[in-house]
Design a protein around this motif. Structure first.
Motif, PDB file in Angstrom:
ATOM      1  N   LYS A  23       0.769  -1.275   0.221  1.00 55.67           N
ATOM      2  CA  LYS A  23      -0.107  -0.064  -0.010  1.00 55.67           C
ATOM      3  C   LYS A  23       0.777   1.146  -0.088  1.00 55.67           C
ATOM      4  O   LYS A  23       1.969   1.317   0.600  1.00 55.67           O
ATOM      5  N   SER A  24       0.270   2.110  -0.767  1.00 55.58           N
ATOM      6  CA  SER A  24       1.045   3.457  -0.864  1.00 55.58           C
ATOM      7  C   SER A  24       0.211   4.590  -0.934  1.00 55.58           C
ATOM      8  O   SER A  24      -0.994   4.416  -1.387  1.00 55.58           O
ATOM      9  N   THR A  25       0.491   5.967  -0.638  1.00 49.31           N
ATOM     10  CA  THR A  25      -0.376   7.053  -0.829  1.00 49.31           C
ATOM     11  C   THR A  25       0.697   7.992  -1.444  1.00 49.31           C
ATOM     12  O   THR A  25       1.925   8.178  -1.305  1.00 49.31           O
ATOM     13  N   VAL A  26       0.158   8.892  -2.493  1.00 49.72           N
ATOM     14  CA  VAL A  26       1.020  10.101  -2.967  1.00 49.72           C
ATOM     15  C   VAL A  26       0.003  11.349  -2.585  1.00 49.72           C
ATOM     16  O   VAL A  26      -1.135  11.269  -2.429  1.00 49.72           O
ATOM     17  N   LYS A  83       7.254  24.515   4.045  1.00 52.20           N
ATOM     18  CA  LYS A  83       7.560  25.995   3.693  1.00 52.20           C
ATOM     19  C   LYS A  83       6.340  26.358   2.509  1.00 52.20           C
ATOM     20  O   LYS A  83       5.813  27.431   2.394  1.00 52.20           O
ATOM     21  N   GLY A  84       6.322  25.348   1.551  1.00 52.38           N
ATOM     22  CA  GLY A  84       5.451  25.658   0.598  1.00 52.38           C
ATOM     23  C   GLY A  84       4.487  24.572   0.366  1.00 52.38           C
ATOM     24  O   GLY A  84       4.407  23.624   1.337  1.00 52.38           O
ATOM     25  N   GLN A  85       3.962  24.143  -0.624  1.00 51.42           N
ATOM     26  CA  GLN A  85       3.253  22.931  -1.011  1.00 51.42           C
ATOM     27  C   GLN A  85       4.184  21.830  -1.509  1.00 51.42           C
ATOM     28  O   GLN A  85       5.166  21.959  -2.250  1.00 51.42           O
ATOM     29  N   THR A  86       4.166  20.781  -0.644  1.00 55.27           N
ATOM     30  CA  THR A  86       5.162  19.756  -0.715  1.00 55.27           C
ATOM     31  C   THR A  86       4.489  18.498  -1.169  1.00 55.27           C
ATOM     32  O   THR A  86       3.576  18.158  -0.420  1.00 55.27           O
ATOM     33  N   ALA A  87       4.907  17.731  -2.203  1.00 55.78           N
ATOM     34  CA  ALA A  87       4.489  16.397  -2.549  1.00 55.78           C
ATOM     35  C   ALA A  87       5.438  15.439  -1.896  1.00 55.78           C
ATOM     36  O   ALA A  87       6.494  15.480  -2.021  1.00 55.78           O
ATOM     37  N   TYR A  88       4.702  14.378  -1.766  1.00 56.54           N
ATOM     38  CA  TYR A  88       5.331  12.965  -0.893  1.00 56.54           C
ATOM     39  C   TYR A  88       4.729  11.794  -1.575  1.00 56.54           C
ATOM     40  O   TYR A  88       3.485  11.815  -1.877  1.00 56.54           O
ATOM     41  N   LEU A  89       5.506  11.109  -1.277  1.00 58.08           N
ATOM     42  CA  LEU A  89       4.944   9.394  -1.503  1.00 58.08           C
ATOM     43  C   LEU A  89       5.243   8.738  -0.107  1.00 58.08           C
ATOM     44  O   LEU A  89       6.372   8.861   0.526  1.00 58.08           O
TER      45      LEU A  89
ATOM     46  N   MET B  44       7.189  14.088 -17.298  1.00 55.03           N
ATOM     47  CA  MET B  44       6.315  13.167 -16.500  1.00 55.03           C
ATOM     48  C   MET B  44       7.466  12.361 -15.856  1.00 55.03           C
ATOM     49  O   MET B  44       8.194  11.571 -16.562  1.00 55.03           O
ATOM     50  N   THR B  45       7.237  12.015 -14.411  1.00 51.01           N
ATOM     51  CA  THR B  45       8.177  11.097 -13.621  1.00 51.01           C
ATOM     52  C   THR B  45       7.368   9.971 -13.170  1.00 51.01           C
ATOM     53  O   THR B  45       6.318  10.405 -12.423  1.00 51.01           O
ATOM     54  N   ILE B  46       7.826   8.699 -13.386  1.00 49.96           N
ATOM     55  CA  ILE B  46       7.296   7.603 -12.314  1.00 49.96           C
ATOM     56  C   ILE B  46       7.395   7.660 -11.024  1.00 49.96           C
ATOM     57  O   ILE B  46       8.950   7.533 -10.671  1.00 49.96           O
ATOM     58  N   VAL B  47       6.551   7.619 -10.160  1.00 50.29           N
ATOM     59  CA  VAL B  47       6.810   7.697  -8.805  1.00 50.29           C
ATOM     60  C   VAL B  47       7.004   6.390  -8.103  1.00 50.29           C
ATOM     61  O   VAL B  47       7.769   5.979  -7.354  1.00 50.29           O
ATOM     62  N   GLU B  48       6.041   5.690  -8.542  1.00 52.73           N
ATOM     63  CA  GLU B  48       5.847   4.167  -8.100  1.00 52.73           C
ATOM     64  C   GLU B  48       4.929   3.285  -9.307  1.00 52.73           C
ATOM     65  O   GLU B  48       4.127   3.743  -9.764  1.00 52.73           O
ATOM     66  N   GLY B  49       5.587   2.089  -9.674  1.00 52.27           N
ATOM     67  CA  GLY B  49       4.811   1.382 -10.791  1.00 52.27           C
ATOM     68  C   GLY B  49       5.636   1.319 -12.025  1.00 52.27           C
ATOM     69  O   GLY B  49       6.807   1.913 -12.157  1.00 52.27           O
ATOM     70  N   GLU B  50       4.769   1.357 -13.041  1.00 48.64           N
ATOM     71  CA  GLU B  50       5.599   1.370 -14.472  1.00 48.64           C
ATOM     72  C   GLU B  50       4.559   1.561 -15.412  1.00 48.64           C
ATOM     73  O   GLU B  50       3.394   1.227 -15.402  1.00 48.64           O
ATOM     74  N   GLN B  85      -1.745  -0.232 -10.711  1.00 49.19           N
ATOM     75  CA  GLN B  85      -1.846   1.425 -10.185  1.00 49.19           C
ATOM     76  C   GLN B  85      -0.460   2.131 -10.102  1.00 49.19           C
ATOM     77  O   GLN B  85       0.432   1.358  -9.539  1.00 49.19           O
ATOM     78  N   THR B  86      -0.373   3.014 -10.879  1.00 45.83           N
ATOM     79  CA  THR B  86       0.706   3.787 -11.046  1.00 45.83           C
ATOM     80  C   THR B  86       0.880   5.165 -10.389  1.00 45.83           C
ATOM     81  O   THR B  86      -0.028   5.760 -11.013  1.00 45.83           O
ATOM     82  N   ALA B  87       1.816   5.577  -9.782  1.00 46.76           N
ATOM     83  CA  ALA B  87       1.930   6.939  -9.220  1.00 46.76           C
ATOM     84  C   ALA B  87       2.945   7.784 -10.177  1.00 46.76           C
ATOM     85  O   ALA B  87       3.974   7.253 -10.725  1.00 46.76           O
ATOM     86  N   TYR B  88       2.533   8.891 -10.283  1.00 48.31           N
ATOM     87  CA  TYR B  88       3.461   9.853 -11.248  1.00 48.31           C
ATOM     88  C   TYR B  88       3.298  11.248 -10.810  1.00 48.31           C
ATOM     89  O   TYR B  88       2.566  11.695  -9.894  1.00 48.31           O
ATOM     90  N   LEU B  89       4.563  12.210 -11.027  1.00 53.34           N
ATOM     91  CA  LEU B  89       4.686  13.418 -10.889  1.00 53.34           C
ATOM     92  C   LEU B  89       4.640  14.028 -12.291  1.00 53.34           C
ATOM     93  O   LEU B  89       5.196  13.674 -13.104  1.00 53.34           O
TER      94      LEU B  89
END
Lengths: 93, 93
Positions: A23-26, A83-89, B44-50, B85-89
């Motif tokens: 399990k994960s979240t972004v 400090k600003g909007q931060t994206a995380y996994l 586009m960057t893959i954060v998790e998955g493919e 399910q693939t996470a991306y930036l």
């Protein structure tokens, strides 16, 4: 299904999913100070932006930038300053 | 504000935010085949998955895994196949 979660009156939002590894979240954290509690072990990776983090039991704040990660044990709490909007996994592993 | 976007009947969801460097989204793509259109240049960057990706004008599909990135020009379309399910930036730069 991709589940949308909101915390702190929408100041933190995340998308929950499942990868091959578990399990994960972004998510995204607004600028501000927040304290999070964990129910499982978490691996947090900064996707974009920067967080100051006070890990459980730590005396000193640490800074984490893009691509850097930190781990938090289950049933603990940690504080962040964004400090600003931060994206995380966040990976529950 | 963190804006929640949904596409393809909720099969793609993203969170829109702004970093120091510009506008971005983090999102999740369900398993399946999708075609996206761009209005701006996207990194586009893959954060998790493919993802398997057919870039604009390309004849061959390319595979991108965690940490790998591809760029798409403005006003173009590209196709993706997501196995899970693939996470991306997505960075609009």
């Amino acid at each position: 299904m991709i589940k949308v979660n909101e915390y702190f009156d929408g100041q933190v939002k995340s998308l929950a999913y499942r990868s091959e590894a578990g399990k994960s979240t972004v998510g995204v954290i607004e600028a501000g100070d927040f304290e999070f509690g964990t129910s499982e072990h978490e691996i947090m990776t900064i996707v974009e932006g920067e967080l100051e983090v006070l890990l459980p039991g730590a005396q000193e704040w640490q800074s984490f930038g893009q691509g850097q990660k930190f781990e938090v044990p289950a049933n603990a709490s940690f504080k962040v300053k964004s400090k600003g909007q931060t994206a995380y996994l966040c990976q529950y592993r």
